[in-house]
Scaffold this active site. Structure first.
Site, PDB file in Angstrom:
ATOM      1  N   ASP A  14       0.813  -1.216   0.000  1.00  0.00           N
ATOM      2  CA  ASP A  14       0.000   0.000   0.000  1.00  0.00           C
ATOM      3  C   ASP A  14       0.847   1.267   0.000  1.00  0.00           C
ATOM      4  O   ASP A  14       2.064   1.226   0.192  1.00  0.00           O
ATOM      5  CB  ASP A  14      -0.979   0.002   1.192  1.00  0.00           C
ATOM      6  N   ASN A  73      -7.971  -3.302  14.426  1.00  0.00           N
ATOM      7  CA  ASN A  73      -9.357  -3.584  14.020  1.00  0.00           C
ATOM      8  C   ASN A  73      -9.431  -4.740  13.019  1.00  0.00           C
ATOM      9  O   ASN A  73     -10.476  -5.003  12.456  1.00  0.00           O
ATOM     10  CB  ASN A  73      -9.996  -2.320  13.431  1.00  0.00           C
ATOM     11  N   HIS A  90      -7.656  -4.938  10.157  1.00  0.00           N
ATOM     12  CA  HIS A  90      -7.378  -4.619   8.753  1.00  0.00           C
ATOM     13  C   HIS A  90      -6.092  -5.281   8.282  1.00  0.00           C
ATOM     14  O   HIS A  90      -5.169  -5.503   9.067  1.00  0.00           O
ATOM     15  CB  HIS A  90      -7.381  -3.095   8.491  1.00  0.00           C
ATOM     16  N   GLU A 101      -9.921  -2.023   5.237  1.00  0.00           N
ATOM     17  CA  GLU A 101     -10.521  -1.741   6.540  1.00  0.00           C
ATOM     18  C   GLU A 101     -11.796  -2.567   6.722  1.00  0.00           C
ATOM     19  O   GLU A 101     -12.362  -3.050   5.740  1.00  0.00           O
ATOM     20  CB  GLU A 101     -10.889  -0.253   6.616  1.00  0.00           C
TER      21      GLU A 101
HETATM   22  C1  F6R Z   1       1.302  -1.614   6.176  1.00  0.00           C
HETATM   23  C2  F6R Z   1      -0.026  -2.188   6.279  1.00  0.00           C
HETATM   24  C3  F6R Z   1      -0.830  -2.134   7.532  1.00  0.00           C
HETATM   25  C4  F6R Z   1      -0.064  -2.539   8.783  1.00  0.00           C
HETATM   26  C5  F6R Z   1      -0.958  -2.503  10.018  1.00  0.00           C
HETATM   27  C6  F6R Z   1      -0.170  -2.769  11.281  1.00  0.00           C
HETATM   28  O1  F6R Z   1       1.828  -1.780   4.875  1.00  0.00           O
HETATM   29  O2  F6R Z   1      -0.454  -2.704   5.316  1.00  0.00           O
HETATM   30  O3  F6R Z   1      -1.959  -2.941   7.374  1.00  0.00           O
HETATM   31  O4  F6R Z   1       0.445  -3.820   8.600  1.00  0.00           O
HETATM   32  O5  F6R Z   1      -1.592  -1.267  10.110  1.00  0.00           O
HETATM   33  O6  F6R Z   1       0.710  -1.698  11.481  1.00  0.00           O
HETATM   34  P1  F6R Z   1       1.791  -1.704  12.654  1.00  0.00           P
HETATM   35  O7  F6R Z   1       2.783  -2.756  12.285  1.00  0.00           O
HETATM   36  O8  F6R Z   1       2.396  -0.326  12.613  1.00  0.00           O
HETATM   37  O9  F6R Z   1       1.054  -2.016  13.917  1.00  0.00           O
END
Ligand code: F6R
Length: 244
Positions: free
Chosen positions: A72, A141, A143, A148
């Site tokens: 992303d 959550n 995702h 989301e």
């Molecule tokens: C990042 C991504 C997000 C993260 C998720 C967890 O490329 O796709 O889905 O993997 O938000 O983020 P952290 O590791 O910062 O808790």
């Protein structure tokens, strides 16, 4: 142990999680040097990337023939913005290993035509022959990438408005919440699901809680990570240790 079809590995520390996950990616590269690696940003994989950099510097692995596909990118931030995911990847991995620039793929958050960029990105993944191993983190959550909680799964790369909770969670990386982009480009659930293998890393009790809820319950787009219940080759490495 297994939770449904998921290989569930719980370790004590963040260091151990990072080491085990890096070993898995390193052995993928050793077995298939031209692997297509699906990569993630966020705080969770930082330790894992540090281990990969060490292994590459020690000559144990090489990215020279590898291709990368990131999950992303924020809309509106280019590679020079310190909070762009491209910048993060350069900083944490790409600038320290021998990957070739032309083999790096990240959705272009500053593309003039965002809809066309989404179509191009999903097509690019297919053109590369699909992802060999996809690294994922998970949001509190549930995702994955920027998919989301929602009432349906969206298959291909798309633009997604960021929920307030995700914007708040990411605000720590910006000067203020007003600077956090309002949308992002993300690989879709089918793009992720088509990876031959999935490796998810998660640390902290909250993440373990949402993963257990997802994997012990039904497949539900309201907890996007639950889609992994259908995938034949998923390893999850978790640790209750919170981020430092
Ligand atoms: C990042 C991504 C997000 C993260 C998720 C967890 O490329 O796709 O889905 O993997 O938000 O983020 P952290 O590791 O910062 O808790």
């Amino acid at each position: 142990m297994k939770i449904n079809n998921i290989n569930w590995i719980c370790v004590e520390t963040y260091e151990e999680m990072s080491r085990l996950a890096a070993e898995k990616l390193a052995s993928q590269l050793k077995n298939k040097p031209d692997s297509v690696l699906g990569l993630a940003t966020g705080s969770t994989p930082i330790g894992l990337y540090q281990n990969l950099v060490k292994a590459c510097r020690a000559g144990e692995i090489s990215f020279a023939d590898a291709k990368s596909v990131n999950l992303d990118e924020y809309v509106g931030l280019d590679a020079s913005h310190p909070q762009s995911y491209r910048y993060f990847m350069n900083d944490n991995l790409f600038s320290h290993v021998d990957i070739k620039e032309e083999n790096i793929n990240i959705p272009q958050g500053c593309a003039e035509d965002i809809a066309a960029e989404c179509v191009r990105y999903s097509a690019k993944i297919r053109e590369l022959g699909g992802v060999d191993i996809q690294l994922l983190g998970v949001g509190n959550n549930g995702h994955i990438a920027f998919n989301e909680p929602c009432d349906r799964f969206i298959g291909r790369t798309h633009e997604v408005p960021l929920t307030e909770s995700t914007r708040e969670a990411n605000a720590r990386f910006f000067d203020s919440i007003d600077e956090v982009p309002k949308s992002a480009l993300t690989m879709g659930i089918a793009d992720i699901f088509e990876a031959k293998e999935i490796l998810l890393v998660a640390n902290g009790e909250k993440k373990i809680e949402i993963l257990k809820k997802a994997f012990e319950g039904d497949i539900d787009p309201d907890i996007p990570v639950s889609i992994l219940l259908l995938h034949p080759n998923v390893t999850v490495i978790v640790t209750p240790e919170a981020s430092k």
